[in-house]
Scaffold this motif. Sequence first.
Motif, short mmCIF file in Angstrom:
data_model
loop_
_atom_site.label_atom_id
_atom_site.label_comp_id
_atom_site.label_asym_id
_atom_site.label_seq_id
_atom_site.Cartn_x
_atom_site.Cartn_y
_atom_site.Cartn_z
N ARG A 84 61.24 98.05 47.59
CA ARG A 84 61.06 97.34 46.32
C ARG A 84 61.86 96.05 46.39
O ARG A 84 62.88 95.95 47.08
N ARG A 85 61.39 95.07 45.65
CA ARG A 85 62.08 93.79 45.54
C ARG A 85 63.01 93.84 44.35
O ARG A 85 62.70 94.44 43.33
N HIS A 86 64.11 93.15 44.53
CA HIS A 86 65.08 93.05 43.44
C HIS A 86 65.56 91.61 43.40
O HIS A 86 65.95 91.06 44.44
N ALA A 87 65.51 91.01 42.23
CA ALA A 87 66.01 89.63 42.09
C ALA A 87 67.45 89.69 41.59
O ALA A 87 67.70 90.22 40.50
N PRO A 88 68.39 89.19 42.39
CA PRO A 88 69.79 89.19 41.94
C PRO A 88 69.94 88.38 40.65
O PRO A 88 69.29 87.36 40.46
N ARG A 89 70.77 88.86 39.74
CA ARG A 89 70.96 88.20 38.44
C ARG A 89 71.44 86.76 38.57
O ARG A 89 71.08 85.92 37.77
N ASN A 90 72.24 86.51 39.59
CA ASN A 90 72.82 85.16 39.73
C ASN A 90 71.85 84.15 40.34
O ASN A 90 72.12 82.96 40.33
N ASP A 91 70.69 84.61 40.88
CA ASP A 91 69.72 83.68 41.46
C ASP A 91 68.34 84.34 41.47
O ASP A 91 67.97 85.02 42.42
N LEU A 92 67.59 84.14 40.40
CA LEU A 92 66.30 84.78 40.26
C LEU A 92 65.24 84.25 41.22
O LEU A 92 64.16 84.81 41.33
#
Length: 164
Positions: A84-92
């Motif tokens: 699964r992909r996850h977008a880090p909160r600090n860099d979407l």
Amino acid sequence: MRAFHRSLPMSLLKAREAVMRNFLPHLREHGLTAQQWRVLRALEDRREAGGRGLEMTRLAEECFLLMPSLSRIVQNLERRSLVRRHAPRNDLRRSEIRLTEAGVRLVALMAPQSEERYTHITREFGSGKLELLYELLDELTGKLDAVARDRQQPSQPVMFEQES
């Protein structure tokens, strides 16, 4: 010019093909390509080391895949619920890829058969010679990478195969 069959790229390709003949039937049994397996293994190594996942660029580098190929591979593995992909909160804008529980289970299921293939290769070639081969390949890679860095050449992977 040296004989074609004694060129280093051809010798490495022939060795790769001989090795992969041992692994491809096992991968096909599980509906995986060699490239997909590389991605799953890289993510499993990261997970085992306590990491969360790998950013797409880093994953491409570790698996020696070009970004367009990696994008297709990740999409395929996502559809199969293995990653699964996850977008880090600090860099979407970035994407971090992680194994799902199903991905972890698949790697664990395949690990013993993969190790059997390594055992076979080790038995045929010899553990000392195999370890020496690893050392020599690491040394060759390190020296050639250092030369490329000194010449400021880009370190993009050279791909010989495409993901279908």
